[in-house]
Design a protein around this motif. Sequence first.
Motif, PDB file in Angstrom:
ATOM      1  N   UNK A 238       0.817  -1.209   0.000  1.00 57.81           N
ATOM      2  CA  UNK A 238       0.000   0.000   0.000  1.00 57.81           C
ATOM      3  C   UNK A 238       0.855   1.265   0.000  1.00 57.81           C
ATOM      4  N   UNK A 239       1.936   1.249   0.755  1.00 57.20           N
ATOM      5  CA  UNK A 239       2.830   2.403   0.770  1.00 57.20           C
ATOM      6  C   UNK A 239       3.473   2.600  -0.602  1.00 57.20           C
ATOM      7  N   UNK A 240       3.831   1.501  -1.262  1.00 57.98           N
ATOM      8  CA  UNK A 240       4.407   1.598  -2.604  1.00 57.98           C
ATOM      9  C   UNK A 240       3.417   2.194  -3.584  1.00 57.98           C
ATOM     10  N   UNK A 241       2.142   1.788  -3.500  1.00 63.07           N
ATOM     11  CA  UNK A 241       1.111   2.328  -4.391  1.00 63.07           C
ATOM     12  C   UNK A 241       1.019   3.845  -4.249  1.00 63.07           C
ATOM     13  N   UNK A 242       1.001   4.335  -3.029  1.00 58.96           N
ATOM     14  CA  UNK A 242       0.904   5.789  -2.816  1.00 58.96           C
ATOM     15  C   UNK A 242       2.202   6.499  -3.178  1.00 58.96           C
ATOM     16  N   UNK A 243       3.325   5.867  -2.924  1.00 59.18           N
ATOM     17  CA  UNK A 243       4.618   6.468  -3.204  1.00 59.18           C
ATOM     18  C   UNK A 243       4.861   6.598  -4.711  1.00 59.18           C
ATOM     19  N   UNK A 244       4.332   5.638  -5.490  1.00 54.97           N
ATOM     20  CA  UNK A 244       4.579   5.621  -6.938  1.00 54.97           C
ATOM     21  C   UNK A 244       3.289   5.820  -7.729  1.00 54.97           C
ATOM     22  N   UNK A 245       2.356   6.540  -7.171  1.00 50.91           N
ATOM     23  CA  UNK A 245       1.022   6.691  -7.756  1.00 50.91           C
ATOM     24  C   UNK A 245       1.076   7.245  -9.176  1.00 50.91           C
ATOM     25  N   UNK A 246       2.040   8.076  -9.467  1.00 47.38           N
ATOM     26  CA  UNK A 246       2.127   8.708 -10.781  1.00 47.38           C
ATOM     27  C   UNK A 246       2.298   7.711 -11.919  1.00 47.38           C
ATOM     28  N   UNK A 247       2.728   6.496 -11.622  1.00 54.07           N
ATOM     29  CA  UNK A 247       2.893   5.498 -12.685  1.00 54.07           C
ATOM     30  C   UNK A 247       1.573   5.167 -13.380  1.00 54.07           C
ATOM     31  N   UNK A 248       0.469   5.339 -12.682  1.00 58.83           N
ATOM     32  CA  UNK A 248      -0.826   5.002 -13.267  1.00 58.83           C
ATOM     33  C   UNK A 248      -1.318   6.057 -14.264  1.00 58.83           C
ATOM     34  N   UNK A 249      -0.671   7.206 -14.296  1.00 58.45           N
ATOM     35  CA  UNK A 249      -1.116   8.270 -15.199  1.00 58.45           C
ATOM     36  C   UNK A 249      -0.890   7.909 -16.658  1.00 58.45           C
ATOM     37  N   UNK A 250      -0.036   6.945 -16.909  1.00 56.02           N
ATOM     38  CA  UNK A 250       0.264   6.598 -18.304  1.00 56.02           C
ATOM     39  C   UNK A 250      -0.935   6.044 -19.050  1.00 56.02           C
ATOM     40  N   UNK A 251      -1.965   5.605 -18.310  1.00 58.98           N
ATOM     41  CA  UNK A 251      -3.145   5.052 -18.970  1.00 58.98           C
ATOM     42  C   UNK A 251      -4.079   6.130 -19.503  1.00 58.98           C
ATOM     43  N   UNK A 252      -3.835   7.367 -19.138  1.00 59.40           N
ATOM     44  CA  UNK A 252      -4.659   8.452 -19.658  1.00 59.40           C
ATOM     45  C   UNK A 252      -6.073   8.467 -19.142  1.00 59.40           C
ATOM     46  N   UNK A 253      -6.316   7.803 -17.997  1.00 60.10           N
ATOM     47  CA  UNK A 253      -7.638   7.754 -17.407  1.00 60.10           C
ATOM     48  C   UNK A 253      -7.606   8.400 -16.023  1.00 60.10           C
ATOM     49  N   UNK A 254      -8.753   8.908 -15.545  1.00 54.65           N
ATOM     50  CA  UNK A 254      -8.779   9.395 -14.168  1.00 54.65           C
ATOM     51  C   UNK A 254      -8.416   8.256 -13.211  1.00 54.65           C
ATOM     52  N   UNK A 255      -7.621   8.563 -12.215  1.00 54.89           N
ATOM     53  CA  UNK A 255      -7.212   7.550 -11.239  1.00 54.89           C
ATOM     54  C   UNK A 255      -7.697   7.981  -9.854  1.00 54.89           C
ATOM     55  N   UNK A 256      -8.414   7.085  -9.213  1.00 60.45           N
ATOM     56  CA  UNK A 256      -8.961   7.336  -7.885  1.00 60.45           C
ATOM     57  C   UNK A 256      -8.040   6.767  -6.820  1.00 60.45           C
ATOM     58  N   UNK A 257      -7.889   7.522  -5.714  1.00 63.17           N
ATOM     59  CA  UNK A 257      -7.123   7.057  -4.565  1.00 63.17           C
ATOM     60  C   UNK A 257      -8.079   6.809  -3.397  1.00 63.17           C
ATOM     61  N   UNK A 258      -8.326   5.541  -3.041  1.00 64.99           N
ATOM     62  CA  UNK A 258      -9.228   5.221  -1.935  1.00 64.99           C
ATOM     63  C   UNK A 258      -8.448   5.198  -0.618  1.00 64.99           C
TER      64      UNK A 258
END
Length: 318
Positions: A238-258
């Motif tokens: 979970x810490x890795x997901x938040x620390x590297x959250x920007x990696x998901x931007x490559x999909x060009x879709x809105x990304x939600x953080x729960x």
Amino acid sequence: MRPEESGFLADAGALGCESVRICLDVRVIWKLPEREISFPRRPLVMGIVNVNDDSFSGDGTLDVEEALAHARRQVEAGADILDVGAESARTNREAIPPGEELARFRAFFDRWREVVAGARPQDDEQVWPPVLSANTWRPEVVGRLLAEDFGTELLNDMGGLPDDRNARHCAQSGVSLLVMHSVGEPKVSRRDQRWDDVMTAIEKFFEEKLAMAEGAGLDPLRIVLDPGIDFAKQRDDNLAVMREFDRFLRFGRPVLAPISRKTVIGEVLGIDDPADRNAGTIGCLAAVLRRGAHIVRVHDARAAWQSSKVLWALREEV
């Protein structure tokens, strides 16, 4: 539409988040049934309403009047999206029958327009009327719910889209689909789940689900991604997901953080009661917004709205 075809950066490493602008100035369009939301803009706040009696954070209720009153407080506190769940995601509870879940949804959704009519937005930036989201995953429930005219604009599918049925329901109704990363069926504990590289696994999952949804006829611009913090993930995941959250931007879709009141916050702070994790939630909010999150899902909409607004103003000065 693939990321490389959408005009967005396809190389996650190219984003890097060396500055706030790099993450937050990526252009993204989110299509809803009869409107669309364009980013960059102030990140959206998704307020939570639990029409159940076993929410992990203790804020659920089966009293529809209480649920409606809470919904009004959430939207008047700044929630751009209202996420309504009729069944807890807790893994130590049995799934409720589909008919009961539908009855809970209907009791609330029948009066959703009353909430909007009696409320006022916090400011001119707030999405209004707020987006109505149905948090459910069983295709038989989804199909019946979306077929009824409740004004639902988003399906929040915590089931991880194991097949294309929910994507087909959304394609037929024009409703947007949120796909959450997880493993296996919902409401089953995954405390033993281990990942060699959780970020790469999530990225592969998103690639597969985007292709599945598009194959089912759903416009990719109607899809939102959710890396599923605390679902089939351990503390360091979970810490890795938040620390590297920007990696998901490559999909060009809105990304939600729960991020709201999550177990990982309790583990870091040593706090057992989810209701006492609000300050930790805001810490996570600041981290993921700096790394490009478009939407934050929270129990305390007022705190999230205030924090997001201030952080966005600070971003404007960079």
